[in-house]
Every structure is written in C-alpha cells, then in structure tokens.
Design a protein around this motif. Structure first.
Motif, PDB file in Angstrom:
ATOM      1  N   ALA A   1     -10.844  54.427  27.657  1.00 23.49           N
ATOM      2  CA  ALA A   1      -9.552  54.548  27.893  1.00 23.49           C
ATOM      3  C   ALA A   1      -8.745  54.917  26.790  1.00 23.49           C
ATOM      4  O   ALA A   1      -7.691  55.669  27.034  1.00 23.49           O
ATOM      5  CB  ALA A   1      -8.957  53.006  28.497  1.00 23.49           C
ATOM      6  N   ALA A   2      -9.284  54.798  25.550  1.00 23.80           N
ATOM      7  CA  ALA A   2      -8.413  55.137  24.505  1.00 23.80           C
ATOM      8  C   ALA A   2      -8.835  56.543  24.082  1.00 23.80           C
ATOM      9  O   ALA A   2      -8.324  56.987  23.043  1.00 23.80           O
ATOM     10  CB  ALA A   2      -8.617  54.125  23.121  1.00 23.80           C
ATOM     11  N   GLY A   3      -9.910  57.121  24.909  1.00 26.03           N
ATOM     12  CA  GLY A   3      -9.997  58.468  24.471  1.00 26.03           C
ATOM     13  C   GLY A   3     -11.147  58.789  23.131  1.00 26.03           C
ATOM     14  O   GLY A   3     -11.342  59.784  22.768  1.00 26.03           O
ATOM     15  N   VAL A   4     -11.710  57.577  22.911  1.00 23.47           N
ATOM     16  CA  VAL A   4     -12.474  57.669  21.919  1.00 23.47           C
ATOM     17  C   VAL A   4     -14.129  57.922  22.293  1.00 23.47           C
ATOM     18  O   VAL A   4     -14.915  58.629  21.542  1.00 23.47           O
ATOM     19  CB  VAL A   4     -12.900  56.058  20.984  1.00 23.47           C
ATOM     20  CG1 VAL A   4     -13.860  56.074  20.165  1.00 23.47           C
ATOM     21  CG2 VAL A   4     -11.466  55.747  20.554  1.00 23.47           C
ATOM     22  N   VAL A   5     -14.506  57.575  23.600  1.00 21.63           N
ATOM     23  CA  VAL A   5     -15.934  57.907  24.191  1.00 21.63           C
ATOM     24  C   VAL A   5     -15.531  58.627  25.505  1.00 21.63           C
ATOM     25  O   VAL A   5     -14.682  58.314  26.239  1.00 21.63           O
ATOM     26  CB  VAL A   5     -16.719  56.773  24.252  1.00 21.63           C
ATOM     27  CG1 VAL A   5     -17.000  56.111  22.843  1.00 21.63           C
ATOM     28  CG2 VAL A   5     -16.195  55.677  25.202  1.00 21.63           C
ATOM     29  N   GLU A   6     -16.584  59.520  25.799  1.00 19.46           N
ATOM     30  CA  GLU A   6     -16.614  60.122  27.113  1.00 19.46           C
ATOM     31  C   GLU A   6     -18.116  59.691  27.813  1.00 19.46           C
ATOM     32  O   GLU A   6     -18.955  59.768  27.079  1.00 19.46           O
ATOM     33  CB  GLU A   6     -16.435  61.459  27.249  1.00 19.46           C
ATOM     34  CG  GLU A   6     -14.783  61.981  27.236  1.00 19.46           C
ATOM     35  CD  GLU A   6     -14.608  63.290  27.212  1.00 19.46           C
ATOM     36  OE1 GLU A   6     -15.526  63.916  27.419  1.00 19.46           O
ATOM     37  OE2 GLU A   6     -13.444  63.849  27.210  1.00 19.46           O
ATOM     38  N   GLY A   7     -18.010  59.650  29.212  1.00 21.26           N
ATOM     39  CA  GLY A   7     -19.285  59.489  29.713  1.00 21.26           C
ATOM     40  C   GLY A   7     -19.803  60.738  30.477  1.00 21.26           C
ATOM     41  O   GLY A   7     -18.848  61.565  31.055  1.00 21.26           O
ATOM     42  N   GLU A   8     -20.987  61.176  30.619  1.00 21.58           N
ATOM     43  CA  GLU A   8     -21.448  62.139  31.343  1.00 21.58           C
ATOM     44  C   GLU A   8     -22.560  61.722  32.188  1.00 21.58           C
ATOM     45  O   GLU A   8     -23.374  61.300  31.859  1.00 21.58           O
ATOM     46  CB  GLU A   8     -22.085  63.490  30.355  1.00 21.58           C
ATOM     47  CG  GLU A   8     -22.360  64.481  30.936  1.00 21.58           C
ATOM     48  CD  GLU A   8     -23.022  65.670  30.034  1.00 21.58           C
ATOM     49  OE1 GLU A   8     -23.888  66.372  30.325  1.00 21.58           O
ATOM     50  OE2 GLU A   8     -22.120  66.015  28.993  1.00 21.58           O
ATOM     51  N   LYS A   9     -22.431  62.089  33.640  1.00 21.67           N
ATOM     52  CA  LYS A   9     -23.229  61.568  34.548  1.00 21.67           C
ATOM     53  C   LYS A   9     -24.312  62.622  34.859  1.00 21.67           C
ATOM     54  O   LYS A   9     -24.052  63.833  35.028  1.00 21.67           O
ATOM     55  CB  LYS A   9     -22.591  61.340  35.758  1.00 21.67           C
ATOM     56  CG  LYS A   9     -23.364  60.646  36.904  1.00 21.67           C
ATOM     57  CD  LYS A   9     -22.322  59.887  38.159  1.00 21.67           C
ATOM     58  CE  LYS A   9     -23.190  59.220  39.013  1.00 21.67           C
ATOM     59  NZ  LYS A   9     -22.354  58.232  39.640  1.00 21.67           N
ATOM     60  N   GLU A  10     -25.804  62.025  34.737  1.00 19.28           N
ATOM     61  CA  GLU A  10     -26.613  62.849  35.107  1.00 19.28           C
ATOM     62  C   GLU A  10     -27.615  61.994  36.196  1.00 19.28           C
ATOM     63  O   GLU A  10     -28.226  60.836  35.865  1.00 19.28           O
ATOM     64  CB  GLU A  10     -27.635  62.741  33.749  1.00 19.28           C
ATOM     65  CG  GLU A  10     -27.200  63.804  32.585  1.00 19.28           C
ATOM     66  CD  GLU A  10     -27.846  63.649  31.502  1.00 19.28           C
ATOM     67  OE1 GLU A  10     -29.177  63.477  31.481  1.00 19.28           O
ATOM     68  OE2 GLU A  10     -27.477  63.835  30.340  1.00 19.28           O
ATOM     69  N   GLY A  11     -27.304  62.145  37.483  1.00 23.90           N
ATOM     70  CA  GLY A  11     -27.893  61.618  38.434  1.00 23.90           C
ATOM     71  C   GLY A  11     -27.197  60.232  38.565  1.00 23.90           C
ATOM     72  O   GLY A  11     -26.039  60.241  38.704  1.00 23.90           O
ATOM     73  N   ARG A  12     -27.908  59.115  38.419  1.00 23.49           N
ATOM     74  CA  ARG A  12     -27.289  57.885  38.447  1.00 23.49           C
ATOM     75  C   ARG A  12     -27.143  57.249  37.252  1.00 23.49           C
ATOM     76  O   ARG A  12     -26.698  56.003  37.169  1.00 23.49           O
ATOM     77  CB  ARG A  12     -28.364  57.003  39.299  1.00 23.49           C
ATOM     78  CG  ARG A  12     -28.380  57.321  40.672  1.00 23.49           C
ATOM     79  CD  ARG A  12     -29.391  56.255  41.524  1.00 23.49           C
ATOM     80  NE  ARG A  12     -28.865  54.725  41.521  1.00 23.49           N
ATOM     81  CZ  ARG A  12     -29.570  53.980  41.827  1.00 23.49           C
ATOM     82  NH1 ARG A  12     -30.845  54.234  42.161  1.00 23.49           N
ATOM     83  NH2 ARG A  12     -29.168  52.610  41.773  1.00 23.49           N
ATOM     84  N   VAL A  13     -27.385  58.031  36.171  1.00 24.16           N
ATOM     85  CA  VAL A  13     -27.215  57.455  34.851  1.00 24.16           C
ATOM     86  C   VAL A  13     -25.963  58.137  34.240  1.00 24.16           C
ATOM     87  O   VAL A  13     -25.759  59.403  34.106  1.00 24.16           O
ATOM     88  CB  VAL A  13     -28.576  57.832  33.844  1.00 24.16           C
ATOM     89  CG1 VAL A  13     -28.427  57.471  32.522  1.00 24.16           C
ATOM     90  CG2 VAL A  13     -29.755  57.129  34.434  1.00 24.16           C
ATOM     91  N   VAL A  14     -25.298  57.267  33.565  1.00 26.32           N
ATOM     92  CA  VAL A  14     -24.070  57.804  32.737  1.00 26.32           C
ATOM     93  C   VAL A  14     -24.450  57.539  31.085  1.00 26.32           C
ATOM     94  O   VAL A  14     -24.717  56.452  30.853  1.00 26.32           O
ATOM     95  CB  VAL A  14     -22.783  57.108  33.101  1.00 26.32           C
ATOM     96  CG1 VAL A  14     -21.615  57.653  32.234  1.00 26.32           C
ATOM     97  CG2 VAL A  14     -22.329  57.331  34.608  1.00 26.32           C
ATOM     98  N   ARG A  15     -24.405  58.895  30.462  1.00 30.92           N
ATOM     99  CA  ARG A  15     -24.835  58.562  28.981  1.00 30.92           C
ATOM    100  C   ARG A  15     -23.272  58.804  28.264  1.00 30.92           C
ATOM    101  O   ARG A  15     -22.694  59.753  28.610  1.00 30.92           O
ATOM    102  CB  ARG A  15     -25.522  59.690  28.592  1.00 30.92           C
ATOM    103  CG  ARG A  15     -27.045  59.274  29.059  1.00 30.92           C
ATOM    104  CD  ARG A  15     -28.047  60.174  28.482  1.00 30.92           C
ATOM    105  NE  ARG A  15     -29.389  59.685  28.908  1.00 30.92           N
ATOM    106  CZ  ARG A  15     -29.923  60.285  29.965  1.00 30.92           C
ATOM    107  NH1 ARG A  15     -29.329  60.949  30.852  1.00 30.92           N
ATOM    108  NH2 ARG A  15     -31.276  59.826  30.005  1.00 30.92           N
TER     109      ARG A  15
END
Length: 119
Positions: free
Chosen positions: A85-99
């Motif tokens: 929410a603070a814009g510090v991290v982002e998640g990238e979804k690969e199938g069922r996994v978010v890294r």
C-alpha cells in the motif's frame, strides 16, 4: 532572513544566515512527511527483516519469507499488504504463487546500507 516564514519572522535569531540554510535544508513539509513515513515503515524490525530478505535475494513468496524471518504466514501477508500500500513492494503472480520484490528505489538505497554483519 529571506526564508523565514512570516509567522516566525519576529523571533530572535543568533545566526540568521544559518536559520535560512536550515530552512532550505529541511525543504517542503510534504517531502519531510514522505520520508518520515518511509522511516516509520522501516522502524519495525519484522518489516525491515522482510525488506532486507527481499532486497538481498530478490523476489520471494510469502511462505518462503515466513521461513526466512521466523514469522508466520499471516503476519508476513499483513506486513506485505502495508508495504504494498505504501508503494515499497510489489507482487508478481506466477500461477498460484505471488513473489514480492522491493520496488521503491529510495528504500532500496537505504537497505543497501544495512550490512548483514552489523557494520
């Protein structure tokens, strides 16, 4: 004393030129607030541990971060929600996994100064 705001102009100074330099160094209140908010995010040891892990190893999933930090999965997810929410991290979804990865370059720079050996 050209930088002193009108509401403080009647106050006595010792080194007026340094007061102006200090005001210029502080900058805009919004900029100071943004940095204070960043430091507040980093002030929590568990969030900082997550960020250090992500910064040094690259994208990781919640469960892997939980193992690396000793936190449980829900606590990691909660911290990542706040950081996202603070814009510090982002998640990238690969199938069922978010890294997740650190995307705020200014936070990355700060993390670069946190040596693993405490130095």
């Amino acid at each position: 004393m050209h930088l002193v705001p009108a509401d403080r102009a009647d106050r006595r100074t010792i080194d007026g030129h340094r007061v102006c330099d200090a005001i210029a160094a502080i900058g805009e209140p919004g900029h100071v607030r943004a940095w204070a908010d960043r430091f507040a995010l980093l002030a929590d040891a568990k969030r900082l541990a997550l960020l250090l892990a992500l910064h040094r190893t690259g994208p990781l999933a919640v469960s892997d971060l939980a193992i690396a930090t000793g936190m449980n999965d829900p606590a990691v997810s909660q911290a990542l929600r706040l950081l996202r929410a603070a814009g510090v991290v982002e998640g990238e979804k690969e199938g069922r996994v978010v890294r997740y990865r650190v995307v705020d370059t200014e936070v990355q720079d700060l993390l670069g100064h946190c040596a693993a050996d405490g130095g």
